[in-house]
Motif scaffolding. Sequence first.
Motif, mmCIF file in Angstrom:
data_model
loop_
_atom_site.group_PDB
_atom_site.id
_atom_site.type_symbol
_atom_site.label_atom_id
_atom_site.label_comp_id
_atom_site.label_asym_id
_atom_site.label_seq_id
_atom_site.Cartn_x
_atom_site.Cartn_y
_atom_site.Cartn_z
ATOM 1 N N PHE A 10 0.814 -1.219 0.000
ATOM 2 C CA PHE A 10 0.000 0.000 0.000
ATOM 3 C C PHE A 10 0.849 1.270 0.000
ATOM 4 O O PHE A 10 0.318 2.366 0.157
ATOM 5 C CB PHE A 10 -0.949 0.003 1.205
ATOM 6 C CG PHE A 10 -1.950 -1.121 1.177
ATOM 7 C CD1 PHE A 10 -3.034 -1.076 0.316
ATOM 8 C CD2 PHE A 10 -1.787 -2.231 1.990
ATOM 9 C CE1 PHE A 10 -3.956 -2.116 0.280
ATOM 10 C CE2 PHE A 10 -2.699 -3.273 1.959
ATOM 11 C CZ PHE A 10 -3.787 -3.225 1.100
ATOM 12 N N THR A 50 -2.465 -3.689 -6.635
ATOM 13 C CA THR A 50 -2.876 -2.580 -5.767
ATOM 14 C C THR A 50 -2.650 -1.246 -6.465
ATOM 15 O O THR A 50 -3.473 -0.318 -6.363
ATOM 16 C CB THR A 50 -2.083 -2.621 -4.445
ATOM 17 O OG1 THR A 50 -2.160 -3.922 -3.875
ATOM 18 C CG2 THR A 50 -2.635 -1.602 -3.459
ATOM 19 N N SER A 76 -5.300 1.759 -7.359
ATOM 20 C CA SER A 76 -5.022 3.133 -6.934
ATOM 21 C C SER A 76 -5.003 4.093 -8.117
ATOM 22 O O SER A 76 -5.503 5.218 -8.035
ATOM 23 C CB SER A 76 -3.685 3.179 -6.188
ATOM 24 O OG SER A 76 -3.432 4.476 -5.699
#
Length: 764
Positions: A212, A276, A280
């Motif tokens: 992340f 991820t 995003s």
Amino acid sequence: MTKNRSRLYLYFTLALGCELLLFTIDVVLYYAKSPYILSWLALFKDILAITVFAVIYSFSRDYFKSTSSIENNADGSGLWIEPVEILKKGTTYLLLMIVVLSLMSTVMSPATFSFEQAQETKVLVAGSLYAVIKSHIVSLSLATFLSFGLIALERLVLFRRLQNTKTNFLTTIGLLLLGALASLGTFPGEQPNIIAGILLGVGGAMMLTNIFRLSWIMPMSRRDKLRSIFLVISILVALGSLYGAFEAGIMLLAFSNSSAFFWFAISIFLGAYLSTAFLSLLFYLPTSEAIEKKAAEVRNLYAMSKFITDVFDEEKIYSSLVNYASESFGNGASVWFDIYQPYSLEAKLSPSKMNEERELASKLPTVQFQENQSGGGLFKTVSQQNIDLKTIHDFSKSSQFIWSGILAEKRPVRIDDVLLDKRLNPEASTKKSLALRLRSQLSQKSRGEIASMVSVPLIARSKIIGVLHVSKDVEYGFVKEDIELVTTFADQAAIAIDNSRLIRELIDKKRLEQELSVAQKIQLKLLPQSAILVPGFDIDGVSYPAYEVGGDYYDFAQLNEGTTVLDAGVVIADVSGKGTSAAFYMAEMKGIFQSLCRIYPDDPKSLLIRANEAITKGLDKGAFVSALYAVIRSSDNSVLVANAGHCPPAFVHSKGSGVLRMSGLALGLDKSNGCELFKRAVSEQRIFMKPGDVLVLYTDGVIEAVSRNGDQFGYENLLSTVEKSKEKSAFEIKGDIFHAVNAFTADGGSVNDDLTIVVIKLNA
């Protein structure tokens, strides 16, 4: 350069040697048809594989260092990469691998080009020698890609890192590496032991603390985000194809079981991170335009703030202000800047001159507004972007309230809709709004059309410098943040312009000081450089201007050179006013005096009459010169004095002291033909001096010097000072007078005029 080349040769030699040994072992195992025949080589094979992969990783890292820029580095290690560039290179590399493997699969039979698990041992066995070759090609190629990917992953995760980011990343990679090392010596296809499984599992869990870390996505432009989305999908699809259709996982296990566990984990890590990142990128894509705009605003504000400290050319500040504001608001914005120019001092004092300037300004397209009050000024456009002067001028005809409102309140003026604003269109109403809007939408808008706008004043030291206007071709184009941005630009530009003007004033002042310094030196040379010598007399003088140059003048002249009796002429004069204009008249007086003193050696009154005729024509209106001319005769120790409106001489003698009051009119006051009034007013008086008598000629700067209480030095203090010093020389007497004036004006007093003293003493 030589050091890097030597390291490259070392890497290549080490990797090539280990790879040749590995290939030899796999060929032997293939022909032996049983991996257990050389089971003791499994550990050695893993060590060789780890060495090869370590060399590939080291080479990859060195490559990054040689191609990365320190300037763009997030943490100063010199390994920063541009995300779009590395994604593009990764996609290209994987696609090239797929093309090569597809060609190999086309040429060779898939059945003989793969590995199978032995039924008894579950160990991978090559179906052909070509399968061995394929395993080496795929393993080395994939390891190279994953090495670059791991380094790129490190750079992206550590971008704008927090305190524990690097620790978490290194811990994750360390656990995965330990898990792989715990499986050293296992056979191809064999499951990892318990310790290796635990380490790899914990390392996999630690991946969640890293995937992340996506701070690099937000600053990207919309275009780069779109490209990154496509490239991320391409890498994920290509990586999945390698592990699926091309059995890259089996190839890695056949190459080295222990190393394969590590590269599997890195592949999962990279895939999870890219997945991820994909989500995003999709999330931030709608806000990209706003982020880009804010980034542009910050860049422009920074550039503007830097600009005001480096540039002092006011014209460049105008154009730069307009350019920066235009770039911040995009292509649909039009920007122009109006400078405020007060009317000239002459126009403020003369109604006719004011009307003349107003008439001239009204004919210029750059002038958008003129104040009606007599002491006001005008606004004129000095720079514009994406709009022409005609459009600005046509708009200003109906929007004079903008400039008048800014002058009155010094606050921004905002127009949300030009068509419906009642300040622009008093007849605009709700009923007409639909028709006006429909006509506006149907009409083709031209570049520079004003649909909404905001005007912000530039203010420095409570004074208006100008107005920055920003308009858009859409209605309601400005929100609160936009107005704040325009205001920030205006405030910074106001500082820059004010600094530019202050520096220009300072430069002009320095230049004037230098010019005045030269003028002062020239003026001092016009004054007597030494006292004149007259038998029996002691004569001396001094002049101190109130400013760099002054209008006081004194001079000496020998009247009858070549005779046994030497007489002298002494003149002292005071030009009205101070400064440079008075200094010019002072220089003119010197020429007149030196020309006339030998024509009228015994007639000072006639000299002053002719001097008045000569200088009157050259004097400005209101200017005049007071003068006193004295002829000193050594034969009878007399002084014949003629006065043209000058201060009365101070006379100190054996019987007392006083001032010799004489009638007279200053030069230049009577401009009539013949100057009869001046001739009647000028008076003469002859003074016979005795040894020790002192006659002092002076200008009004002496007697009008003011103390801190507001009292003037006056005649009494002058006479008192001379009486106390009458036994001294002329040089000392003049010095005592000067020091007495300074003492009188000390502690808050002032000498407001030029100060000149001439002392004439008959020696004992």
